[in-house]
Design a protein around this motif. Structure first.
Motif, PDB file in Angstrom:
ATOM      1  N   GLU A  30       0.833  -1.208   0.000  1.00  0.00           N
ATOM      2  CA  GLU A  30       0.000   0.000   0.000  1.00  0.00           C
ATOM      3  C   GLU A  30       0.865   1.255   0.000  1.00  0.00           C
ATOM      4  O   GLU A  30       0.462   2.298  -0.538  1.00  0.00           O
ATOM      5  CB  GLU A  30      -0.933  -0.017   1.203  1.00  0.00           C
ATOM      6  CG  GLU A  30      -2.027   1.032   1.152  1.00  0.00           C
ATOM      7  CD  GLU A  30      -3.091   0.754   0.094  1.00  0.00           C
ATOM      8  OE1 GLU A  30      -3.994   1.592  -0.052  1.00  0.00           O
ATOM      9  OE2 GLU A  30      -3.007  -0.286  -0.592  1.00  0.00           O
ATOM     10  N   LEU A  31       2.081   1.194   0.594  1.00  0.00           N
ATOM     11  CA  LEU A  31       2.989   2.338   0.544  1.00  0.00           C
ATOM     12  C   LEU A  31       3.300   2.712  -0.893  1.00  0.00           C
ATOM     13  O   LEU A  31       3.210   3.882  -1.284  1.00  0.00           O
ATOM     14  CB  LEU A  31       4.290   2.015   1.293  1.00  0.00           C
ATOM     15  CG  LEU A  31       4.267   2.035   2.822  1.00  0.00           C
ATOM     16  CD1 LEU A  31       5.602   1.550   3.365  1.00  0.00           C
ATOM     17  CD2 LEU A  31       3.940   3.434   3.344  1.00  0.00           C
ATOM     18  N   ALA A  32       3.666   1.717  -1.695  1.00  0.00           N
ATOM     19  CA  ALA A  32       3.987   1.965  -3.103  1.00  0.00           C
ATOM     20  C   ALA A  32       2.762   2.457  -3.860  1.00  0.00           C
ATOM     21  O   ALA A  32       2.862   3.367  -4.702  1.00  0.00           O
ATOM     22  CB  ALA A  32       4.539   0.693  -3.742  1.00  0.00           C
ATOM     23  N   ASP A  33       1.596   1.870  -3.567  1.00  0.00           N
ATOM     24  CA  ASP A  33       0.375   2.254  -4.276  1.00  0.00           C
ATOM     25  C   ASP A  33       0.000   3.709  -3.990  1.00  0.00           C
ATOM     26  O   ASP A  33      -0.352   4.472  -4.893  1.00  0.00           O
ATOM     27  CB  ASP A  33      -0.786   1.340  -3.878  1.00  0.00           C
ATOM     28  CG  ASP A  33      -0.709  -0.012  -4.553  1.00  0.00           C
ATOM     29  OD1 ASP A  33       0.049  -0.142  -5.533  1.00  0.00           O
ATOM     30  OD2 ASP A  33      -1.406  -0.943  -4.101  1.00  0.00           O
ATOM     31  N   LYS A  62     -10.844  -1.395   3.682  1.00  0.00           N
ATOM     32  CA  LYS A  62     -12.002  -0.499   3.541  1.00  0.00           C
ATOM     33  C   LYS A  62     -11.866   0.411   2.335  1.00  0.00           C
ATOM     34  O   LYS A  62     -12.866   0.763   1.689  1.00  0.00           O
ATOM     35  CB  LYS A  62     -12.155   0.320   4.814  1.00  0.00           C
ATOM     36  CG  LYS A  62     -13.388   1.205   4.833  1.00  0.00           C
ATOM     37  CD  LYS A  62     -13.498   1.953   6.152  1.00  0.00           C
ATOM     38  CE  LYS A  62     -14.728   2.858   6.177  1.00  0.00           C
ATOM     39  NZ  LYS A  62     -14.839   3.594   7.454  1.00  0.00           N
ATOM     40  N   ASN A  63     -10.644   0.796   1.999  1.00  0.00           N
ATOM     41  CA  ASN A  63     -10.426   1.791   0.944  1.00  0.00           C
ATOM     42  C   ASN A  63     -10.193   1.191  -0.440  1.00  0.00           C
ATOM     43  O   ASN A  63      -9.901   1.933  -1.390  1.00  0.00           O
ATOM     44  CB  ASN A  63      -9.243   2.689   1.319  1.00  0.00           C
ATOM     45  CG  ASN A  63      -9.551   3.549   2.532  1.00  0.00           C
ATOM     46  OD1 ASN A  63     -10.698   3.905   2.779  1.00  0.00           O
ATOM     47  ND2 ASN A  63      -8.517   3.878   3.308  1.00  0.00           N
ATOM     48  N   ARG A  64     -10.322  -0.130  -0.585  1.00  0.00           N
ATOM     49  CA  ARG A  64     -10.202  -0.704  -1.927  1.00  0.00           C
ATOM     50  C   ARG A  64     -11.272  -0.098  -2.827  1.00  0.00           C
ATOM     51  O   ARG A  64     -12.399   0.170  -2.383  1.00  0.00           O
ATOM     52  CB  ARG A  64     -10.356  -2.221  -1.880  1.00  0.00           C
ATOM     53  CG  ARG A  64      -9.156  -2.951  -1.276  1.00  0.00           C
ATOM     54  CD  ARG A  64      -7.935  -2.754  -2.148  1.00  0.00           C
ATOM     55  NE  ARG A  64      -6.836  -3.630  -1.766  1.00  0.00           N
ATOM     56  CZ  ARG A  64      -5.621  -3.217  -1.457  1.00  0.00           C
ATOM     57  NH1 ARG A  64      -5.354  -1.917  -1.429  1.00  0.00           N
ATOM     58  NH2 ARG A  64      -4.662  -4.070  -1.170  1.00  0.00           N
ATOM     59  N   PRO A  85     -12.942  -6.023  -1.439  1.00  0.00           N
ATOM     60  CA  PRO A  85     -13.538  -6.287  -0.127  1.00  0.00           C
ATOM     61  C   PRO A  85     -14.170  -5.067   0.528  1.00  0.00           C
ATOM     62  O   PRO A  85     -14.619  -5.158   1.669  1.00  0.00           O
ATOM     63  CB  PRO A  85     -12.334  -6.769   0.689  1.00  0.00           C
ATOM     64  CG  PRO A  85     -11.192  -5.998   0.120  1.00  0.00           C
ATOM     65  CD  PRO A  85     -11.475  -5.852  -1.354  1.00  0.00           C
ATOM     66  N   GLN A  86     -14.199  -3.921  -0.146  1.00  0.00           N
ATOM     67  CA  GLN A  86     -14.799  -2.733   0.444  1.00  0.00           C
ATOM     68  C   GLN A  86     -16.292  -2.970   0.687  1.00  0.00           C
ATOM     69  O   GLN A  86     -16.931  -3.765  -0.003  1.00  0.00           O
ATOM     70  CB  GLN A  86     -14.573  -1.503  -0.443  1.00  0.00           C
ATOM     71  CG  GLN A  86     -15.192  -1.542  -1.826  1.00  0.00           C
ATOM     72  CD  GLN A  86     -14.271  -2.127  -2.879  1.00  0.00           C
ATOM     73  OE1 GLN A  86     -13.470  -3.002  -2.588  1.00  0.00           O
ATOM     74  NE2 GLN A  86     -14.384  -1.620  -4.110  1.00  0.00           N
TER      75      GLN A  86
END
Length: 512
Positions: A377-380, A455-457, A463-464
Motif C-alpha cells: 500500500e505504501l507503493a500504491d 475499507k479503501n479498496r 472487499p470494500q
C-alpha cells in the motif's frame, strides 16, 4: 403427602395425545431408486404404452401388469433380493405372470434398458450432489456475511501476502463452488435424456413411443442418436461427471488445508470449536497421549472424504480409455454412484466445518500488525497520490521492510524518521528530483493500517463494504435459483413417475 401441580394446558394436551400419536403408523419409506426400481418402472411403462398403442394385447395387459406389480412388491420387502439386470429381473416376471409377459419386451434390449437406469440413477445422484453443494455454499455465504468486516491475513505461495476481509476470501471460494454448480446443471441437461427405445445400436422395427416413455420416467428429452445412447454417451457421461467430482474435491480439500495450516501455530486465529468426544467423529478430539492437543478430527475426516472422491473420480477415465465403443467398463451404476456419493459426503463435511469455525478477529489483526502485509500500500499510495513511479515506491517499501525485519520492528512501531531517511537514500539511488518523503507521519501510519487498506479498496470485486454487500446479495440470489432448479427437476421426475403409477394401477385393475 404433597399434592402434585396440575399440568399446564399445552402439556396436558400433549399428554392426552401421546397415546394416539404413538399408534400412528410410520410414514411409508420411499422406494430406493436403484436398478431394480427403474427396471420395474420401465416394465410398467412398456406395459401401459404398448397396450394403448396396440403393440400388446389389451385383454392380456392387465394380467401382465398384476404380475409385474407382484414382482415389484416382493422386491420392496425388507431384505428381499432386488435384481439389477434385465436377464435376472425377467425370470421373476415370468414366474408371476407367465411367459407371455415377455411380449412387453418388444423392441427392447438390456442395452437401452441398462443405459436408461444408469442415466436415471446418475440424474438422482447429481441432484443430491447439487443439494449438498448448495447447502454448503449457503453456509459459506452466511459465514461471509457474518465476517464481512473481519480483517485477516491472506497468503500467496504459502506466505502472508495482504490483509483482506475474511468474508471476501470466503466469497472467492463461493465463486469456485458456483462454477461447480454450473457444471452440475450443464451436465444434468445431458444426463437427463432417455435412451429407451434405441434398443441395441440402431433402434427397432417396432414403432415405440419413445417420448411417452421418457415422460413417464421423468426425462426432459431423448437421446437423439440410437448408437450414441448405449455405446458412446453411457461411457463419456460418467467421465464428465468425474470432472465435476474432481472440482468439488479440490475446492473442499484446498479450503481444509488453508484452515489446517493454522493448527501448526501456537496462537491460531482460526480453529474448530472444540467438542466431539475422544474419536475423530466430532469437531476435535483429545490426543490419547498428549493432554494439550486437540486434534481437528472433522478436518481430517472431511479431507479424507475429498481425497476419496478425487481418487474415485479418476476411475471413469481409466476405465473408458483404450476400449472400443459399447464396452461396459465405464458404465457400472454402482461404481459411478459411489464416486458422486463420495463428493456429496465431502460437502456435508465442509458444511459442518463452516458451522464449527471459531474466528478470532483480534488475533488475526495482531498477526497482520506483526508482519508487513500492508507494505504494498505504501507503493500504491505514493504512485496514486504523489505520482511516484511504482517501482520507485516498491523499492522504498522493500527497503523499509528489510530494515524492520533486520531490527525486529513491527509496522505500528516503525520510526517515521527512519522512513524519511530510507526514502532519501532510495530517491537518491534512483535519481529522483524530490528526495523527501511526501507522506506525513499520520499518513504513513494510516497507509500501513490493514483495516483501512481493506475499507479503501476501490476496484469492483474488492472487499470494500459496498462491493461486499453487492456480492453477498448476488451470491444469495444464485443459491436461491439453484434451490429452485433442484426442486423443479425433482418435481418433474416425481410427476412423471406419479402419472405412470396412476396409469399402471388403472391398467392392473381393469382385469376381468
Amino acid at each position: 403427602m404433597s399434592r402434585s401441580k396440575p399440568l399446564a394446558p399445552a402439556l396436558l394436551l400433549a399428554a392426552l395425545c401421546l397415546p394416539a400419536l404413538a399408534q400412528q403408523p410410520a410414514p411409508p419409506k420411499e422406494p430406493v431408486r436403484d436398478e431394480f426400481f427403474w427396471l420395474g418402472e420401465m416394465n410398467k411403462a412398456s406395459t401401459v404404452i404398448n397396450a394403448e398403442q396396440g403393440l400388446l394385447d389389451r385383454e392380456l395387459a392387465p394380467k401382465l401388469a398384476q404380475g409385474i406389480a407382484r414382482v415389484i412388491e416382493a422386491g420392496n420387502k425388507p431384505g428381499a433380493k432386488r435384481p439389477s439386470t434385465v436377464i435376472t429381473f425377467e425370470p421373476l416376471m415370468i414366474k408371476e405372470a407367465g411367459v407371455e409377459v415377455t411380449l412387453i419386451h418388444a423392441g427392447r434390449s438390456s442395452q437401452d434398458m441398462h443405459a436408461t437406469y444408469r442415466a436415471a440413477i446418475m440424474r438422482d445422484r447429481l441432484l443430491t450432489l447439487a443439494d449438498r453443494l448448495n447447502q454448503a455454499t449457503r453456509t459459506m455465504v452466511e459465514l461471509a456475511a457474518a465476517h464481512r468486516d473481519t480483517v485477516v491475513p491472506n497468503y500467496t505461495n504459502g506466505v502472508a501476502a495482504q490483509p483482506n476481509s475474511y468474508g471476501h476470501y470466503l466469497l472467492g471460494l463461493v465463486a469456485g463452488l458456483d462454477r461447480d454448480a454450473q457444471r452440475i446443471r450443464e451436465t444434468y441437461a445431458r444426463v437427463d435424456r432417455s435412451p429407451m427405445g434405441t434398443t441395441v445400436l440402431n433402434g427397432t422395427s417396432w414403432p415405440l413411443d419413445r417420448q411417452r416413455m421418457a415422460d413417464y420416467l421423468g426425462f426432459a428429452a431423448l437421446v437423439d442418436n440410437a448408437y450414441d445412447a448405449s455405446q458412446i454417451a453411457a461411457a463419456d457421461l460418467p467421465v464428465e461427471v468425474s470432472g465435476i467430482v474432481t472440482g468439488i474435491a479440490l475446492h473442499v480439500g484446498g479450503f481444509i488445508e488453508d484452515v489446517m495450516t493454522q493448527y501448526a501455530q501456537a496462537r491460531p486465529w482460526i480453529l474448530l470449536r472444540e467438542g466431539g468426544g475422544t474419536t475423530g467423529s466430532g469437531n476435535t478430539y483429545v490426543s490419547s497421549a498428549m493432554p494439550q492437543k486437540r486434534n481437528p478430527g472433522l478436518l481430517n475426516g472431511t479431507r479424507e472424504d475429498a481425497s476419496t472422491a478425487l481418487s474415485l473420480a479418476m476411475g471413469p477415465v481409466f476405465r473408458a480409455h483404450n476400449i472400443p465403443p459399447g464396452m461396459p467398463d465405464a458404465k457400472d451404476a454402482k461404481t459411478n454412484s459411489a464416486m458422486v456419493d463420495s463428493a456429496a459426503r465431502s460437502l456435508q463435511g465442509l458444511d459442518r466445518i463452516l458451522k464449527a469455525l471459531a474466528i478470532d478477529p483480534e488475533r488475526a489483526l495482531e498477526e497482520l500488525n506483526s508482519d508487513w502485509t500492508a507494505s504494498q500500500e505504501l507503493a500504491d499510495v505514493l504512485m496514486r497520490k504523489y505520482k511516484l513511479p511504482f517501482r520507485a515506491g516498491h523499492h522504498f517499501a522493500s527497503e523499509v521492510v528489510d530494515y524492520a525485519k533486520l531490527n525486529n520492528i513491527k509496522p505500528t512501531d516503525f520510526p517515521y524518521a527512519q522512513a524519511q531517511a530510507i526514502y532519501r537514500k532510495a530517491a537518491t539511488e534512483l535519481g529522483l528530483a524530490a528526495t523527501e518523503l511526501p507522506m506525513s507521519e499520520a499518513e504513513f501510519r494510516s497507509t500501513l493500517d490493514p483495516v483501512a487498506i481493506v475499507k479503501n479498496r476501490a476496484t469492483s470485486g474488492g472487499p470494500q463494504p459496498a462491493e461486499m454487500d453487492r456480492m453477498l446479495a448476488e451470491a444469495k440470489q444464485r443459491i436461491d435459483r439453484q434451490d429452485a432448479w433442484i426442486k423443479d427437476r425433482r418435481a418433474k421426475i416425481a410427476a412423471g413417475l406419479a402419472k405412470l403409477d396412476a396409469d399402471f394401477a388403472t391398467l392392473a385393475k381393469s382385469a376381468n
